[in-house]
Design a protein around this motif. Structure first.
Motif, PDB file in Angstrom:
ATOM      1  N   UNK A  76      -7.064 -10.532   8.473  1.00 48.17           N
ATOM      2  CA  UNK A  76      -6.636  -9.697   9.296  1.00 48.17           C
ATOM      3  C   UNK A  76      -4.858  -9.797   8.920  1.00 48.17           C
ATOM      4  N   UNK A  77      -4.775 -11.416   8.082  1.00 52.45           N
ATOM      5  CA  UNK A  77      -3.469 -11.681   7.936  1.00 52.45           C
ATOM      6  C   UNK A  77      -3.774 -11.093   6.326  1.00 52.45           C
ATOM      7  N   UNK A  78      -4.228 -11.756   5.437  1.00 48.67           N
ATOM      8  CA  UNK A  78      -4.277 -10.841   4.441  1.00 48.67           C
ATOM      9  C   UNK A  78      -4.116  -9.492   3.869  1.00 48.67           C
ATOM     10  N   UNK A  79      -4.765  -8.974   5.029  1.00 47.27           N
ATOM     11  CA  UNK A  79      -5.432  -7.713   4.894  1.00 47.27           C
ATOM     12  C   UNK A  79      -4.101  -6.901   4.520  1.00 47.27           C
ATOM     13  N   UNK A  80      -3.478  -6.965   5.836  1.00 47.55           N
ATOM     14  CA  UNK A  80      -2.242  -6.619   6.028  1.00 47.55           C
ATOM     15  C   UNK A  80      -1.369  -6.995   4.524  1.00 47.55           C
ATOM     16  N   UNK A  81      -1.095  -8.187   4.656  1.00 49.13           N
ATOM     17  CA  UNK A  81       0.162  -8.530   3.537  1.00 49.13           C
ATOM     18  C   UNK A  81      -0.612  -8.125   2.267  1.00 49.13           C
ATOM     19  N   UNK A  82      -1.604  -8.066   2.002  1.00 53.34           N
ATOM     20  CA  UNK A  82      -2.142  -7.302   0.691  1.00 53.34           C
ATOM     21  C   UNK A  82      -1.268  -5.768   0.826  1.00 53.34           C
ATOM     22  N   UNK A  83      -2.159  -5.110   2.096  1.00 53.47           N
ATOM     23  CA  UNK A  83      -1.076  -3.750   2.547  1.00 53.47           C
ATOM     24  C   UNK A  83       0.346  -3.343   2.009  1.00 53.47           C
ATOM     25  N   UNK A  84       0.839  -4.647   2.721  1.00 49.36           N
ATOM     26  CA  UNK A  84       2.396  -4.321   2.477  1.00 49.36           C
ATOM     27  C   UNK A  84       2.606  -4.477   1.226  1.00 49.36           C
ATOM     28  N   UNK A  85       2.445  -5.359   0.610  1.00 52.48           N
ATOM     29  CA  UNK A  85       2.942  -5.796  -0.801  1.00 52.48           C
ATOM     30  C   UNK A  85       2.704  -4.984  -1.592  1.00 52.48           C
ATOM     31  N   UNK A  86       1.264  -4.214  -1.920  1.00 52.27           N
ATOM     32  CA  UNK A  86       1.010  -2.903  -2.693  1.00 52.27           C
ATOM     33  C   UNK A  86       1.935  -1.215  -2.113  1.00 52.27           C
ATOM     34  N   UNK A  87       2.075  -1.532  -1.075  1.00 52.71           N
ATOM     35  CA  UNK A  87       2.809  -0.136  -1.001  1.00 52.71           C
ATOM     36  C   UNK A  87       4.452  -0.882  -0.899  1.00 52.71           C
ATOM     37  N   UNK A  88       4.971  -2.282  -1.070  1.00 49.37           N
ATOM     38  CA  UNK A  88       5.882  -2.427  -1.426  1.00 49.37           C
ATOM     39  C   UNK A  88       6.564  -2.084  -2.846  1.00 49.37           C
ATOM     40  N   UNK A  89       5.459  -2.479  -3.634  1.00 48.13           N
ATOM     41  CA  UNK A  89       5.784  -2.994  -5.442  1.00 48.13           C
ATOM     42  C   UNK A  89       5.608  -1.061  -6.165  1.00 48.13           C
ATOM     43  N   UNK A  90       4.645  -0.779  -5.085  1.00 48.76           N
ATOM     44  CA  UNK A  90       5.045   0.975  -4.820  1.00 48.76           C
ATOM     45  C   UNK A  90       6.219   1.375  -4.476  1.00 48.76           C
ATOM     46  N   UNK A  91       6.866   1.221  -4.227  1.00 50.84           N
ATOM     47  CA  UNK A  91       8.290   1.949  -3.122  1.00 50.84           C
ATOM     48  C   UNK A  91       9.968   1.685  -4.122  1.00 50.84           C
ATOM     49  N   UNK A  92       8.885   0.439  -4.708  1.00 51.98           N
ATOM     50  CA  UNK A  92      10.071  -0.495  -5.955  1.00 51.98           C
ATOM     51  C   UNK A  92       9.498   0.074  -6.632  1.00 51.98           C
ATOM     52  N   UNK A  93       9.209   0.104  -6.821  1.00 49.19           N
ATOM     53  CA  UNK A  93       8.751   1.558  -8.724  1.00 49.19           C
ATOM     54  C   UNK A  93       9.316   2.761  -8.704  1.00 49.19           C
ATOM     55  N   UNK A  94       8.636   3.453  -7.776  1.00 49.58           N
ATOM     56  CA  UNK A  94       9.916   4.627  -7.035  1.00 49.58           C
ATOM     57  C   UNK A  94      11.541   4.441  -7.250  1.00 49.58           C
ATOM     58  N   UNK A  95      11.862   3.832  -6.684  1.00 55.54           N
ATOM     59  CA  UNK A  95      13.069   3.450  -7.005  1.00 55.54           C
ATOM     60  C   UNK A  95      13.813   3.405  -7.788  1.00 55.54           C
ATOM     61  N   UNK A  96      13.040   2.699  -8.979  1.00 56.59           N
ATOM     62  CA  UNK A  96      13.385   2.371 -10.336  1.00 56.59           C
ATOM     63  C   UNK A  96      13.733   3.458 -10.883  1.00 56.59           C
ATOM     64  N   UNK A  97      12.402   4.843 -10.904  1.00 56.00           N
ATOM     65  CA  UNK A  97      12.123   5.669 -11.336  1.00 56.00           C
ATOM     66  C   UNK A  97      13.025   6.900 -11.124  1.00 56.00           C
ATOM     67  N   UNK A  98      13.718   6.591  -9.634  1.00 56.97           N
ATOM     68  CA  UNK A  98      14.383   7.706  -9.408  1.00 56.97           C
ATOM     69  C   UNK A  98      15.862   7.505 -10.081  1.00 56.97           C
ATOM     70  N   UNK A  99      16.121   6.140 -10.128  1.00 52.91           N
ATOM     71  CA  UNK A  99      17.836   5.242 -10.523  1.00 52.91           C
ATOM     72  C   UNK A  99      17.632   5.670 -11.444  1.00 52.91           C
ATOM     73  N   UNK A 100      16.233   5.216 -12.806  1.00 55.53           N
ATOM     74  CA  UNK A 100      16.784   5.687 -13.702  1.00 55.53           C
ATOM     75  C   UNK A 100      17.445   7.252 -14.221  1.00 55.53           C
ATOM     76  N   UNK A 101      16.278   8.344 -13.229  1.00 51.61           N
ATOM     77  CA  UNK A 101      16.615   9.168 -13.299  1.00 51.61           C
ATOM     78  C   UNK A 101      18.114  10.203 -13.525  1.00 51.61           C
ATOM     79  N   UNK A 102      18.830   8.875 -12.241  1.00 49.43           N
ATOM     80  CA  UNK A 102      19.371  10.149 -11.256  1.00 49.43           C
ATOM     81  C   UNK A 102      21.000   9.004 -12.424  1.00 49.43           C
ATOM     82  N   UNK A 103      21.014   8.213 -12.909  1.00 53.96           N
ATOM     83  CA  UNK A 103      22.013   7.549 -13.345  1.00 53.96           C
ATOM     84  C   UNK A 103      23.251   7.668 -14.188  1.00 53.96           C
TER      85      UNK A 103
END
Length: 217
Positions: free
Chosen positions: A83-110
């Motif tokens: 269960x720890x591994x499942x939550x860890x994986x789900x959170x990491x994937x979500x944070x990677x997606x959020x980080x990618x969105x931040x980078x894309x938005x940032x590059x577009x807004x700069x």
């Protein structure tokens, strides 16, 4: 009895919290006069604006990194490693997606931000470097925040406070040395890189040497 209390998680968290407060306060007090000594007024204003903008981007993780502590708390208490591994994986994937969105938005807004702020031509290159570099560093740092939730669930939150207190000073040293070397505003970008590297190393070490190292599931 006193020794047991002094080594309890509550005491460690309290001690780390006080240390973090003092450390952060001193860092704020010292970084401003250093910047004033080496930077022009326009550069200081740009430094403050970029720092504020990057702080807003940090909020875009929506508390998922720290909230993971509640999600996996029961699994950690029961030592349910699947269960720890499942939550860890789900959170990491979500944070990677959020980080990618931040980078894309940032590059577009700069470009829009630079146009809107009407930056002087002499500072335009520095503005591009600071904003694009800062956005990239901020986005790539998102997955590291999952460590906060894990350490919270493991009752080791004091390590998070210590990391947050120590990393800025490593960046401050680089900031000061780069300013002395004549890097100007690029010194701030170098300090961000070093601070994030220190945080990554500390987070990774806290996981590897912790009670259990989560795996991808």
């Amino acid at each position: 009895m006193i020794r047991r209390l002094s080594l309890s998680p509550a005491a460690l968290n309290a001690g780390a919290s006080y240390f973090g407060f003092v450390s952060t306060s001193l860092y704020g007090l010292l970084s401003i006069p250093v910047a004033v000594h080496y930077l022009e007024k326009s550069e200081i204003g740009l430094w403050a604006v970029v720092n504020t903008m990057l702080s807003y981007l940090v909020w875009m993780d929506l508390g998922i990194g720290s909230g993971m502590g509640r999600l996996m708390g029961e699994a950690v208490a029961n030592d349910d490693r699947d269960e720890i591994d499942r939550w860890w994986t789900a959170t990491r994937v979500t944070l990677w997606v959020q980080g990618a969105i931040v980078i894309i938005l940032g590059v577009l807004l700069v470009p829009v931000l630079i146009q809107w702020m009407d930056i002087d031509s002499q500072l335009r290159d520095d503005t591009w470097h600071l904003l694009l570099g800062g956005v990239l560093i901020t986005g790539l740092s998102f997955p590291v925040r999952g460590t906060i939730g894990l350490l919270t669930a493991q009752n080791r939150f004091h390590w998070v406070l210590l990391m947050q207190a120590i990393a800025p000073w490593c960046g401050f040293i680089v900031f000061y040395l780069c300013l002395r070397a004549g890097w100007g505003l690029k010194s701030y970008l170098a300090s961000l890189v070093v601070s994030q590297i220190v945080i990554w190393v500390c987070c990774r070490s806290s996981i590897v040497f912790g009670p259990y190292t989560p795996k991808w599931n």
